[in-house]
Design a protein around this motif. Structure first.
Motif, PDB file in Angstrom:
ATOM      1  N   ASP A  27     -50.352  18.303   8.825  1.00 62.87           N
ATOM      2  CA  ASP A  27     -49.792  18.636   7.519  1.00 62.87           C
ATOM      3  C   ASP A  27     -48.320  19.043   7.635  1.00 62.87           C
ATOM      4  OD1 ASP A  27     -49.791  18.948   4.766  1.00 62.87           O
ATOM      5  OD2 ASP A  27     -50.384  21.059   4.869  1.00 62.87           O
ATOM      6  N   THR A  28     -47.555  18.242   8.369  1.00 63.70           N
ATOM      7  CA  THR A  28     -46.143  18.551   8.543  1.00 63.70           C
ATOM      8  C   THR A  28     -45.380  17.282   8.880  1.00 63.70           C
ATOM      9  OG1 THR A  28     -44.586  20.047   9.668  1.00 63.70           O
ATOM     10  CG2 THR A  28     -46.240  18.983  11.037  1.00 63.70           C
ATOM     11  N   ARG A  29     -44.101  17.374   8.755  1.00 66.22           N
ATOM     12  CA  ARG A  29     -43.211  16.307   9.204  1.00 66.22           C
ATOM     13  C   ARG A  29     -42.734  16.674  10.602  1.00 66.22           C
ATOM     14  NH1 ARG A  29     -40.405  12.071   7.433  1.00 66.22           N
ATOM     15  NH2 ARG A  29     -41.453  12.225   5.411  1.00 66.22           N
ATOM     16  N   MET A  30     -42.713  15.718  11.522  1.00 64.86           N
ATOM     17  CA  MET A  30     -42.333  16.024  12.895  1.00 64.86           C
ATOM     18  C   MET A  30     -41.457  14.925  13.496  1.00 64.86           C
ATOM     19  SD  MET A  30     -45.908  15.329  14.993  1.00 64.86           S
ATOM     20  CE  MET A  30     -46.792  16.628  14.141  1.00 64.86           C
ATOM     21  N   ARG A  31     -40.667  15.337  14.453  1.00 57.50           N
ATOM     22  CA  ARG A  31     -39.879  14.405  15.260  1.00 57.50           C
ATOM     23  C   ARG A  31     -40.228  14.695  16.709  1.00 57.50           C
ATOM     24  NH1 ARG A  31     -35.187  14.039  17.968  1.00 57.50           N
ATOM     25  NH2 ARG A  31     -34.652  16.215  17.542  1.00 57.50           N
ATOM     26  N   VAL A  32     -40.750  13.709  17.410  1.00 58.30           N
ATOM     27  CA  VAL A  32     -41.322  13.927  18.736  1.00 58.30           C
ATOM     28  C   VAL A  32     -40.480  13.212  19.787  1.00 58.30           C
ATOM     29  CG1 VAL A  32     -43.368  13.674  20.174  1.00 58.30           C
ATOM     30  CG2 VAL A  32     -43.618  14.114  17.720  1.00 58.30           C
ATOM     31  N   GLU A  33     -39.979  13.981  20.766  1.00 59.01           N
ATOM     32  CA  GLU A  33     -39.102  13.420  21.801  1.00 59.01           C
ATOM     33  C   GLU A  33     -39.862  13.198  23.103  1.00 59.01           C
ATOM     34  OE1 GLU A  33     -35.876  16.114  22.256  1.00 59.01           O
ATOM     35  OE2 GLU A  33     -35.064  15.769  20.246  1.00 59.01           O
ATOM     36  N   HIS A  34     -40.983  12.512  23.033  1.00 55.81           N
ATOM     37  CA  HIS A  34     -41.771  12.324  24.237  1.00 55.81           C
ATOM     38  C   HIS A  34     -42.165  10.860  24.414  1.00 55.81           C
ATOM     39  CE1 HIS A  34     -41.905  16.529  25.167  1.00 55.81           C
ATOM     40  NE2 HIS A  34     -42.415  16.826  23.990  1.00 55.81           N
ATOM     41  N   TRP A  35     -42.480  10.545  25.653  1.00 56.47           N
ATOM     42  CA  TRP A  35     -42.782   9.185  26.094  1.00 56.47           C
ATOM     43  C   TRP A  35     -43.854   8.528  25.239  1.00 56.47           C
ATOM     44  CZ3 TRP A  35     -47.636   8.053  28.265  1.00 56.47           C
ATOM     45  CH2 TRP A  35     -47.752   6.795  28.883  1.00 56.47           C
ATOM     46  N   ALA A  36     -44.954   9.230  24.971  1.00 54.10           N
ATOM     47  CA  ALA A  36     -46.065   8.612  24.256  1.00 54.10           C
ATOM     48  C   ALA A  36     -45.678   8.224  22.837  1.00 54.10           C
ATOM     49  CB  ALA A  36     -47.269   9.554  24.230  1.00 54.10           C
ATOM     50  N   ASN A  37     -44.815   9.008  22.207  1.00 54.87           N
ATOM     51  CA  ASN A  37     -44.388   8.678  20.850  1.00 54.87           C
ATOM     52  C   ASN A  37     -43.589   7.378  20.836  1.00 54.87           C
ATOM     53  OD1 ASN A  37     -43.926   9.235  17.981  1.00 54.87           O
ATOM     54  ND2 ASN A  37     -41.822   9.661  18.600  1.00 54.87           N
ATOM     55  N   ALA A  38     -42.736   7.180  21.840  1.00 56.69           N
ATOM     56  CA  ALA A  38     -41.989   5.919  21.942  1.00 56.69           C
ATOM     57  C   ALA A  38     -42.923   4.766  22.287  1.00 56.69           C
ATOM     58  CB  ALA A  38     -40.894   6.049  22.997  1.00 56.69           C
ATOM     59  N   LEU A  39     -43.868   5.025  23.199  1.00 57.77           N
ATOM     60  CA  LEU A  39     -44.803   3.989  23.640  1.00 57.77           C
ATOM     61  C   LEU A  39     -45.619   3.445  22.471  1.00 57.77           C
ATOM     62  CD1 LEU A  39     -46.181   2.542  26.110  1.00 57.77           C
ATOM     63  CD2 LEU A  39     -47.837   4.423  26.064  1.00 57.77           C
ATOM     64  N   HIS A  40     -46.070   4.321  21.587  1.00 58.09           N
ATOM     65  CA  HIS A  40     -46.911   3.895  20.469  1.00 58.09           C
ATOM     66  C   HIS A  40     -46.112   3.659  19.192  1.00 58.09           C
ATOM     67  CE1 HIS A  40     -50.355   4.677  22.963  1.00 58.09           C
ATOM     68  NE2 HIS A  40     -50.040   5.949  23.105  1.00 58.09           N
ATOM     69  N   GLY A  41     -45.004   4.375  19.029  1.00 57.14           N
ATOM     70  CA  GLY A  41     -44.220   4.232  17.802  1.00 57.14           C
ATOM     71  C   GLY A  41     -43.521   2.896  17.689  1.00 57.14           C
ATOM     72  N   GLY A  42     -43.001   2.381  18.803  1.00 54.70           N
ATOM     73  CA  GLY A  42     -42.339   1.081  18.759  1.00 54.70           C
ATOM     74  C   GLY A  42     -43.273  -0.020  18.284  1.00 54.70           C
ATOM     75  N   PRO A  43     -44.461  -0.157  18.890  1.00 60.44           N
ATOM     76  CA  PRO A  43     -45.416  -1.165  18.414  1.00 60.44           C
ATOM     77  C   PRO A  43     -45.867  -0.946  16.974  1.00 60.44           C
ATOM     78  CG  PRO A  43     -45.951  -0.529  20.652  1.00 60.44           C
ATOM     79  CD  PRO A  43     -44.868   0.410  20.189  1.00 60.44           C
ATOM     80  N   ALA A  44     -46.050   0.332  16.566  1.00 62.08           N
ATOM     81  CA  ALA A  44     -46.456   0.597  15.188  1.00 62.08           C
ATOM     82  C   ALA A  44     -45.392   0.114  14.210  1.00 62.08           C
ATOM     83  CB  ALA A  44     -46.717   2.091  15.001  1.00 62.08           C
ATOM     84  N   ALA A  45     -44.137   0.388  14.526  1.00 58.02           N
ATOM     85  CA  ALA A  45     -43.051  -0.069  13.655  1.00 58.02           C
ATOM     86  C   ALA A  45     -42.987  -1.586  13.611  1.00 58.02           C
ATOM     87  CB  ALA A  45     -41.718   0.505  14.148  1.00 58.02           C
ATOM     88  N   ALA A  46     -43.179  -2.233  14.764  1.00 56.86           N
ATOM     89  CA  ALA A  46     -43.139  -3.698  14.801  1.00 56.86           C
ATOM     90  C   ALA A  46     -44.223  -4.293  13.906  1.00 56.86           C
ATOM     91  CB  ALA A  46     -43.310  -4.183  16.241  1.00 56.86           C
ATOM     92  N   ARG A  47     -45.418  -3.735  13.965  1.00 49.00           N
ATOM     93  CA  ARG A  47     -46.509  -4.256  13.123  1.00 49.00           C
ATOM     94  C   ARG A  47     -46.219  -4.013  11.646  1.00 49.00           C
ATOM     95  NH1 ARG A  47     -49.536  -1.716  17.466  1.00 49.00           N
ATOM     96  NH2 ARG A  47     -50.250  -3.353  18.888  1.00 49.00           N
ATOM     97  N   ALA A  48     -45.633  -2.868  11.344  1.00 47.27           N
ATOM     98  CA  ALA A  48     -45.272  -2.595   9.950  1.00 47.27           C
ATOM     99  C   ALA A  48     -44.206  -3.572   9.461  1.00 47.27           C
ATOM    100  CB  ALA A  48     -44.776  -1.156   9.813  1.00 47.27           C
ATOM    101  N   MET A  49     -43.249  -3.915  10.325  1.00 47.36           N
ATOM    102  CA  MET A  49     -42.221  -4.886   9.962  1.00 47.36           C
ATOM    103  C   MET A  49     -42.821  -6.254   9.659  1.00 47.36           C
ATOM    104  SD  MET A  49     -39.536  -3.641  12.893  1.00 47.36           S
ATOM    105  CE  MET A  49     -38.269  -4.893  12.706  1.00 47.36           C
ATOM    106  N   LEU A  50     -43.968  -6.531  10.300  1.00 47.86           N
ATOM    107  CA  LEU A  50     -44.650  -7.803  10.083  1.00 47.86           C
ATOM    108  C   LEU A  50     -45.595  -7.754   8.879  1.00 47.86           C
ATOM    109  CD1 LEU A  50     -45.507  -8.632  13.804  1.00 47.86           C
ATOM    110  CD2 LEU A  50     -43.867  -9.839  12.357  1.00 47.86           C
ATOM    111  N   GLY A  51     -45.634  -6.617   8.207  1.00 49.59           N
ATOM    112  CA  GLY A  51     -46.477  -6.505   7.024  1.00 49.59           C
ATOM    113  C   GLY A  51     -47.899  -6.064   7.302  1.00 49.59           C
TER     114      GLY A  51
END
Length: 421
Positions: free
Chosen positions: A300-324
């Motif tokens: 229940d918050t907004r967060m900015r995470v500076e860790h490896w796992a966030n980059a590992l999973h966030g990049g693919p999540a963004a790519a899939r979102a870009m693809l609709g």
């Protein structure tokens, strides 16, 4: 409809950007993909920079996300050593490189990360003042630590966060003298609180690290460009032949700000404001990794995470979102650290003031235990120290949001798996 005529541009050559490019291809995108990085090295992972690589236990080539030929083989246009200096949202273009190359995009991903927070004190222009964020920083610092160890030299570290402590451990491994200056009462106080922060103070103290708590650096003295000492705001002066600034990182939002994208409140960690799909205030621009501030429904918050796992999973999540694709970026935050003979993993989100109890399972004195941060009986976060293969049940306890009996949580005889619904 995504087709071969479209162009997707990724700004930032870290793990998030590299994994986003990989995901676009594995998801079947056949259009043009540009990956633009302001470093001259191809995308690499950052954890080894303060761990295995810095200690000399890992080879340089082991840090890279993909082998050199992977990018050409997957038709990824990799632009190294190129800075993007403008995004024109109306024209849907980015401008980059010294020659001002302009390219059109259909979708844009900002994964340009963060940069080290700088010390704003006299003496930071001396050659012996260091930061640790990039591969070049780590390679330089590795040589410095080895030299300090050979010459009985002194390293002063400003900040007792994860980077500061991991470098302190590496420096002691080389034989260097180490003093850590930290304005808090214990290391990692903003992350772990005093209950667990003291454990890390004791660990490093046993290995010869000196702590100066409740103080900040006010100046670095030197002669002929060489560091000689570091001064603190309480009048102390520490001998130093090198200084590391490890006082956090700042999201690189300049490009987004100039483009008029919504930014998160600095009080909440700053960054580019995105929704659960990692989409910015512009529907054709996404952001991922260290630079993105996203809402997490579980906490229940907004967060900015500076860790490896966030980059590992966030990049693919963004790519899939870009693809609709239907995407919700809601992974439980996770990170790990290795210091001396202590290895740990942390799952969850429990900043100072968010929890009402810390429950310990195991032997904290022997540093073989799991700590749980709880509020009203619900587990917000868990940290396993020298106890392995428990990340999955810890994360299930967190995601279940179910109250847990603290006595059962603390009892090693009660299987963790039995506590999560």
């Amino acid at each position: 409809m995504v087709d071969a005529d479209q162009t997707f541009v990724i700004v930032g050559g870290g793990l998030a950007g590299a994994k986003a490019a990989e995901t676009l291809r594995t998801e079947g995108f056949t259009g043009r993909v540009l990956l633009i990085c302001d470093e001259r090295d191809r995308p690499y992972e950052r954890p080894p920079l303060s761990k295995g690589l810095l200690l000399g236990k890992e080879e340089r080539d082991s840090v890279f996300v993909h082998e050199p030929a992977w990018y050409a083989r997957h038709d990824i246009e990799l632009h190294l050593g190129q800075t993007v200096d403008a995004v024109d949202r109306a024209a849907k273009t980015v401008r980059f490189g010294e020659d001002g190359t302009t390219v059109h995009y259909d979708k844009l991903l900002l994964a340009n990360g963060a940069e080290p927070r700088r010390l704003d004190i006299p003496g930071t222009d001396l050659a012996g003042v260091h930061h640790l964020r990039r591969l070049a920083h780590a390679e330089r610092l590795k040589g410095v630590l080895a030299a300090l160890g050979r010459d009985n030299g002194h390293l002063v570290i400003a900040g007792a966060g994860w980077i500061g402590l991991e470098v302190a451990a590496a420096a002691r491994g080389y034989g260097a003298e180490v003093t850590v200056v930290h304005r808090g009462r214990t290391p990692l106080d903003s992350v772990l609180g005093p209950e667990l922060g003291q454990l890390f103070a004791d660990l490093h103290g046993e290995h010869g690290v000196r702590f100066h708590f409740g103080a900040t650096l006010t100046g670095i003295a030197g002669q002929d460009g060489v560091v000689l000492a570091a001064r603190t705001d309480d009048g102390e002066e520490h001998p130093a032949h090198a200084v590391l600034a490890a006082i956090g990182a700042v999201p690189r939002t300049g490009l987004a700000r100039a483009a008029g994208l919504d930014l998160a409140d600095p009080a909440d960690g700053g960054g580019i404001r995105v929704d659960e799909r990692l989409c910015t205030s512009d529907p054709d621009i996404h952001a991922a990794g260290d630079v993105a501030s996203f809402p997490h429904a579980l906490f229940d918050t907004r967060m900015r995470v500076e860790h490896w796992a966030n980059a590992l999973h966030g990049g693919p999540a963004a790519a899939r979102a870009m693809l609709g694709r239907e995407v919700v970026h809601d992974r439980v935050p996770y990170f790990f650290s290795d210091q001396y003979d202590l290895g740990m993993e942390y799952s969850g989100w429990a900043p100072a003031g968010s929890y009402d109890q810390v429950v310990v399972r195991g032997d904290a004195g022997r540093r073989e235990f799991i700590a749980f941060w709880t509020k009203e009986g619900r587990v917000l976060a868990g940290m396993n120290v020298n106890v392995w293969d428990v990340t999955e049940p810890i994360q299930r306890l967190i995601t279940s949001r179910a109250p847990v009996d603290p006595d059962a949580l603390a009892d090693p005889r009660v299987p963790l798996e039995s506590l999560a619904p």
